[in-house]
Design an enzyme around this catalytic site. Structure first.
Site, PDB file in Angstrom:
ATOM      1  N   HIS A 204       1.199  -1.204   0.055  1.00 38.18           N
ATOM      2  CA  HIS A 204       0.139   0.054  -0.039  1.00 38.18           C
ATOM      3  C   HIS A 204       0.320   1.244   0.375  1.00 38.18           C
ATOM      4  O   HIS A 204       0.260   2.043  -0.317  1.00 38.18           O
ATOM      5  CB  HIS A 204      -1.314   0.310   1.211  1.00 38.18           C
ATOM      6  CG  HIS A 204      -2.459  -0.667   0.733  1.00 38.18           C
ATOM      7  ND1 HIS A 204      -3.186  -0.237   0.737  1.00 38.18           N
ATOM      8  CD2 HIS A 204      -2.447  -2.749   1.200  1.00 38.18           C
ATOM      9  CE1 HIS A 204      -4.177  -1.948   0.563  1.00 38.18           C
ATOM     10  NE2 HIS A 204      -3.531  -3.318   1.062  1.00 38.18           N
ATOM     11  N   CYS A 520      -9.094  -3.437 -11.156  1.00 40.49           N
ATOM     12  CA  CYS A 520      -8.781  -1.857  -9.737  1.00 40.49           C
ATOM     13  C   CYS A 520      -8.002  -1.976  -8.669  1.00 40.49           C
ATOM     14  O   CYS A 520      -7.145  -1.726  -8.300  1.00 40.49           O
ATOM     15  CB  CYS A 520      -9.653  -1.692  -8.705  1.00 40.49           C
ATOM     16  SG  CYS A 520     -10.171  -2.723  -7.695  1.00 40.49           S
TER      17      CYS A 520
END
Length: 590
Positions: A204, A520
């Protein structure tokens, strides 16, 4: 007597993993303590008693947190609960230790320094003592001591301290590790580039720095130990290099390279006004992934026709409490308004794994966060948390077209439970009165990021209004590889045949059920993957805004028959190296 001149340190080139392209050059700003810089400052004598009182308040808060953790551990299986309970009890003992308390008080009083610095000083001293012991077990307790110290310091700082507050404009951020909470605080106007010792290309931190458009290199060993504050640093996100103290010649070479890349980026802007379609005029929807409200402008600039993934967990970070329904509503309303009628897919809270939100504190603590109580599992276990967010989304949806995406779905029953909760939330809001609500519930979809979800996609399609494939976690869980661990980062491969088959199966199930499906994950933003995904049946991509134009350019150079042929060729392969080679080489013109 002449003073001796300190020798100038030589240029040093370090290699890592380029996770966000671009070139950045600037002074080094080093972050320690896992993203938190422990402040140190002098106290006036009148403030000493007040500082000691603040330290004791932090002890009380830390003990309460540890007690709550211990109580939660009691629900774990026999044996595990006892082991963790004893460890937490030991932590409490360390926090309330008269030796630690007295030593910190002495440092504050005699050294006239703030509590955070005093705690860090004593924790370092105690941890070094443990580490020096010959007994391996006792030596390992150094980590426990540092964990307790870090918790104390976080409570003293109340999570309101911004580790980048003093960062000079145009600096290069160097750190051991970059957390999602850290990236949420980064200001691209101040920070030019990022490099860290830990992390992988699909973690992330990588996703966030790409979204912010910051050139970044992760997995750089000896980074922090080899640099000093203020050293000139170059981050080469293309080649995965970090150059410390570059020579004049190296600086000139990289300035020329940065200028060339800027010209290429400017040239790419011409694609923005062109239709998003294949060479044979098949329309393709290109949307943006958003991390924060500030990313909306980047999405518009890239030409996104909507938001395919809005991550909401960052509203829960860098704070000590949970955001209320009203706070979440106002945040979402403002983003939806800024989208000016373009559709937006809002993902419910996905906390767990590396995305630790301090606002949730011990509620997300577990032995293995990546496989534990996270995402929709947490939402269903803590209904008030989920209901508050669903209420905020429902209220905000009157300001523009919204879809609701549920993360980490693994069963049909979970989606049924969420839909039932959504209906109950709608009824409660109607009973409250005075609120403007949509006539029908927004579409409810599942994030396909667990192999179980992909393999049961046909069944899920009957209870879902749409699918969104999260290729990052899908790869992580399929290959049993931590995508944020630099030690196994080279093994992370979103184009592994097993992962591609799960993507293919999901897309096919969506087509059979006639529901929309998008990807995504980071694979959606790879121009080299465009032909493969189109050939598998994908018509909707969502990615970081910085990736959108290169992907659009790739799509405009492909015909659909070419894409189908290419995808069939790739899916016939069983060797991951062969698949990777085919994708790297790209579509072969016939």
């Amino acid at each position: 007597m002449k003073s001796e001149k300190k020798p100038r340190l030589k240029e040093e080139i370090l290699t890592g993993i380029g996770v966000s392209t671009g070139i950045a050059m600037g002074p080094a700003y080093i972050i320690t303590q896992r993203g938190l810089t422990v402040p140190e400052y002098n106290l006036v004598p009148e403030k000493i008693d007040e500082e000691i009182a603040r330290f004791h308040a932090a002890i009380v808060k830390t003990q309460k947190q540890l007690s709550a953790l211990k109580q939660k551990a009691a629900s774990l299986p026999d044996g595990v609960d006892e082991e963790i309970g004893l460890l937490l009890e030991a932590y409490k003992g360390m926090v309330s230790s008269s030796r630690l308390s007295a030593a910190v008080e002495k440092s504050i009083a005699e050294g006239k320094i703030n509590a955070e610095a005093a705690v860090q000083k004593q924790i370092d001293s105690i941890a070094e003592g443990f580490a020096a012991m010959k007994d391996d077990y006792l030596a390992a307790r150094a980590d426990d001591v540092r964990e307790v110290g870090a918790r104390l310091i976080r409570n003293l700082m109340q999570q309101s301290y911004n580790p980048f507050a003093d960062a000079p404009e145009g600096c290069i951020l160097l750190a051991e590790d970059i957390t999602p909470a850290d990236t949420a605080l980064m200001d691209p106007a101040r920070i030019a580039g990022v490099a860290a010792v830990l992390g992988g290309p699909e973690g992330h931190a990588a996703i966030m720095t790409r979204a912010l458009g910051l050139p970044s290199v992760l997995g750089v060993s000896a980074l922090v130990s080899g640099a000093q504050h203020g050293d000139l640093v170059i981050v080469d996100g293309h080649e995965g290099k970090v150059i410390l103290r570059p020579t004049a010649a190296t600086q000139t070479r990289y300035k020329n390279l940065a200028a060339r890349l800027a010209r290429e980026t400017e040239k790419l802007q011409s694609v923005r006004a062109q239709p998003s379609a294949t060479l044979d005029s098949v329309p393709i929807t290109l949307m943006a992934n958003l991390e924060l409200e500030r990313d909306v402008d980047a999405a518009f600039k890239a030409g996104a026709v909507g938001v395919g993934l809005l991550r909401t967990e960052f509203s829960f970070m860098n704070r000590t409490d949970l955001p209320s329904e009203e706070e979440q509503f106002e945040t979402l309303r403002d983003i939806i308004r800024r989208m000016k009628g373009k559709p937006i897919t809002i993902r419910t809270l996905d906390v767990g794994g590396e995305k630790l939100a301090s606002a949730l504190g011990d509620d997300v603590a577990c032995v293995n966060p990546a496989l534990g109580l996270r995402a929709i599992r947490l939402g269903l276990a803590e209904p008030k948390l989920l209901d508050t967010q669903l209420a905020a989304i429902l209220r905000a949806s009157v300001f523009g077209p919204v879809r609701v995406l549920i993360p980490m779905v693994s069963s049909v029953d979970q989606m049924r439970q969420v839909r039932e909760r959504f209906l109950q939330v709608e009824k409660r809001l109607h009973r409250r009165g005075g609120l403007k609500l949509p006539d029908v519930l927004p579409p409810l979809g599942a994030m396909i990021e667990i192999p179980a979800a992909a393999l049961s996609a046909d069944a899920l399609s009957k209870v879902c209004d749409f699918f969104a494939i999260g290729s990052n976690d899908l790869t992580q869980y399929t290959l049993a590889i931590d995508r944020g661990d630099d030690r196994v980062a080279p093994l992370f491969n979103a184009y592994h045949p097993a992962v591609l088959r799960l993507i293919q199966f999901t897309i096919a199930a969506a087509w059979r059920a006639n529901i929309p499906v998008s990807v995504c994950g980071e694979i959606a933003g790879d121009p080299k993957a465009a032909a493969l995904l189109l050939g598998l049946g994908l018509r909707e991509f969502s990615m970081s805004p910085s990736r959108l134009l290169p992907v659009k350019q790739a799509i405009r150079n492909i015909t659909m028959p070419q894409a189908v042929d290419f995808a069939q060729d790739v899916m016939r392969q069983s060797d991951e190296d062969e698949v990777r080679t085919m994708i790297e080489q790209g579509l072969k013109k016939k």
